[in-house]
Motif scaffolding. Structure first.
Motif, PDB file in Angstrom:
ATOM      1  N   ALA A 190      11.614   9.429  -0.930  1.00 54.38           N
ATOM      2  CA  ALA A 190      11.766  10.859  -1.204  1.00 54.38           C
ATOM      3  C   ALA A 190      11.939  11.144  -2.685  1.00 54.38           C
ATOM      4  O   ALA A 190      11.399  12.124  -3.212  1.00 54.38           O
ATOM      5  N   ILE A 191      12.681  10.304  -3.393  1.00 58.52           N
ATOM      6  CA  ILE A 191      12.998  10.622  -4.789  1.00 58.52           C
ATOM      7  C   ILE A 191      11.978  10.072  -5.773  1.00 58.52           C
ATOM      8  O   ILE A 191      11.943  10.495  -6.930  1.00 58.52           O
ATOM      9  N   LEU A 192      11.133   9.123  -5.334  1.00 61.47           N
ATOM     10  CA  LEU A 192      10.085   8.611  -6.204  1.00 61.47           C
ATOM     11  C   LEU A 192       8.942   9.608  -6.319  1.00 61.47           C
ATOM     12  O   LEU A 192       8.593  10.293  -5.358  1.00 61.47           O
ATOM     13  N   ARG A 193       8.339   9.667  -7.487  1.00 60.23           N
ATOM     14  CA  ARG A 193       7.108  10.436  -7.639  1.00 60.23           C
ATOM     15  C   ARG A 193       5.982   9.679  -6.938  1.00 60.23           C
ATOM     16  O   ARG A 193       6.072   8.454  -6.727  1.00 60.23           O
ATOM     17  N   PRO A 194       4.869  10.342  -6.560  1.00 56.75           N
ATOM     18  CA  PRO A 194       3.717   9.621  -6.002  1.00 56.75           C
ATOM     19  C   PRO A 194       3.238   8.550  -6.973  1.00 56.75           C
ATOM     20  O   PRO A 194       3.098   8.784  -8.170  1.00 56.75           O
ATOM     21  N   GLY A 195       3.028   7.351  -6.465  1.00 59.11           N
ATOM     22  CA  GLY A 195       2.648   6.233  -7.313  1.00 59.11           C
ATOM     23  C   GLY A 195       3.816   5.474  -7.903  1.00 59.11           C
ATOM     24  O   GLY A 195       3.621   4.460  -8.577  1.00 59.11           O
ATOM     25  N   ARG A 216       4.598   3.929   6.323  1.00 55.85           N
ATOM     26  CA  ARG A 216       3.607   4.696   5.563  1.00 55.85           C
ATOM     27  C   ARG A 216       4.170   5.221   4.249  1.00 55.85           C
ATOM     28  O   ARG A 216       3.480   5.910   3.509  1.00 55.85           O
ATOM     29  N   ARG A 217       5.406   4.906   3.969  1.00 56.84           N
ATOM     30  CA  ARG A 217       6.012   5.376   2.720  1.00 56.84           C
ATOM     31  C   ARG A 217       5.488   4.591   1.519  1.00 56.84           C
ATOM     32  O   ARG A 217       5.260   5.143   0.454  1.00 56.84           O
ATOM     33  N   LEU A 221       2.686  -3.758  -0.653  1.00 62.20           N
ATOM     34  CA  LEU A 221       3.916  -4.548  -0.723  1.00 62.20           C
ATOM     35  C   LEU A 221       3.614  -5.942  -1.266  1.00 62.20           C
ATOM     36  O   LEU A 221       2.660  -6.594  -0.842  1.00 62.20           O
ATOM     37  N   GLU A 222       4.430  -6.368  -2.213  1.00 60.72           N
ATOM     38  CA  GLU A 222       4.360  -7.724  -2.733  1.00 60.72           C
ATOM     39  C   GLU A 222       5.708  -8.384  -2.496  1.00 60.72           C
ATOM     40  O   GLU A 222       6.738  -7.895  -2.969  1.00 60.72           O
ATOM     41  N   ILE A 223       5.700  -9.478  -1.755  1.00 64.41           N
ATOM     42  CA  ILE A 223       6.935 -10.171  -1.391  1.00 64.41           C
ATOM     43  C   ILE A 223       6.900 -11.580  -1.960  1.00 64.41           C
ATOM     44  O   ILE A 223       5.939 -12.328  -1.751  1.00 64.41           O
ATOM     45  N   ARG A 246      -2.104   2.593  -0.129  1.00 68.58           N
ATOM     46  CA  ARG A 246      -2.648   2.091   1.146  1.00 68.58           C
ATOM     47  C   ARG A 246      -3.092   0.633   1.017  1.00 68.58           C
ATOM     48  O   ARG A 246      -3.778   0.115   1.893  1.00 68.58           O
ATOM     49  N   ALA A 247      -2.713  -0.016  -0.074  1.00 68.45           N
ATOM     50  CA  ALA A 247      -3.066  -1.426  -0.256  1.00 68.45           C
ATOM     51  C   ALA A 247      -2.305  -2.294   0.732  1.00 68.45           C
ATOM     52  O   ALA A 247      -1.234  -1.932   1.235  1.00 68.45           O
TER      53      ALA A 247
END
Length: 282
Positions: A190-195, A216-217, A221-223, A246-247
């Motif tokens: 919620a608090i992050l800007r898009p990207g 979908r948030r 993801l890199e783990i 969507r990566a």
């Protein structure tokens, strides 16, 4: 092994007569040096959550954009170690330390007031707020939507059903309730800007909950598993994701801390731990 013993520490007890670093601690607390003395942290002694290598590796997940200003939120900041480490390394970062426990927020404010932290302290603020708040309650608490470039978090990692410590301050920092990752990552989204990028450090057994909570948030993801030594089991995972990406998920090569038969950090990890480098996304 533990990842919570990385700072150069000056312990204080009632019989102490002098400090080798910042002369600000009293009985029952310490002033700890991080990043080879580039900043100091006031922390409770023998109780509560004490920051160490976990916080430094978490901070290393935030890249340095050079002169481009960035806004960073450190959720569940405790005394402020991770957020302060970001501010020390990234000169363009404005950092918000978000902590629910009033006592730990006070430690963070006292840390920012140390003379040795004056060079960067004006780029940090402390907010007492519950990371799990949502909707209007979150905004009214001081966490507006779509404003941060990076969110870092080191959520509680002990199962709430496990044997609880009698230390209430430590229990609040370490005990995980059902849905915790979903609540914290909901707030991050919620608090992050898009990207914007979310970064976290957690125990390996939490990987399923983290992936599900990202949903979908966050995508891309890199783990990265963190191993004590080559061939040993992971003791932590580092994870980053990008809001609205969507990566696909990527499992990166392990990050190994020590050489065979050694307790010294390997060069890459030592540089991350001491603010000389950041762990870049691929």
């Amino acid at each position: 092994m533990t990842l919570e013993k990385s700072p150069d520490r000056t312990s204080v007890d009632p019989a102490a007569t002098a400090l080798t670093a910042e002369p600000a601690a009293t009985a029952g607390e310490t002033v700890d040096s991080f990043h080879r003395g580039r900043f100091h942290l006031v922390q409770p002694l023998g109780r509560g959550h004490r920051a160490g290598m976990d916080a430094m590796l978490l901070a290393a997940l935030v890249p340095d954009p050079g002169s481009t200003p960035i806004k960073v939120a450190d959720l569940g900041a405790g005394a402020g170690a991770a957020g302060m480490a970001v501010a020390v390394r990234v000169a363009s970062a404005q950092v918000l330390l978000v902590e629910r426990a009033a006592e730990m927020a006070t430690f963070a404010r006292r840390s920012l007031a140390l003379a040795g932290n004056a060079a960067f302290a004006n780029r940090l603020q402390v907010l007492e707020a519950d990371v799990a708040l949502s909707g209007r309650a979150r905004v009214e608490a001081g966490l507006p939507s779509d404003v941060f470039d990076h969110v870092v978090m080191n959520p509680p990692f002990n199962n709430g059903a496990d044997r609880r410590t009698p230390d209430a301050l430590k229990a609040a920092a370490h005990a995980m309730n059902d849905g915790l990752f979903d609540a914290w990552l909901r707030t991050a989204g919620a608090i992050l800007r898009p990207g914007g990028q979310v970064s976290l450090i957690a125990r390996p057994e939490s990987i399923g909950e983290i992936v599900a909570a990202c949903g979908r948030r966050f995508g891309g993801l890199e783990i990265t598993p963190l191993l004590p030594r080559a061939g040993e089991n992971a003791v932590r995972i580092l994870a980053t994701g990008i809001k609205q990406s969507r990566a696909r998920l990527s499992l990166r090569a392990p990050l190994v801390m020590h050489g065979e038969g050694s307790h010294a950090f390997l060069a890459e990890v030592d540089n991350l731990n001491n603010g000389r480098a950041f762990y870049a996304r691929r």
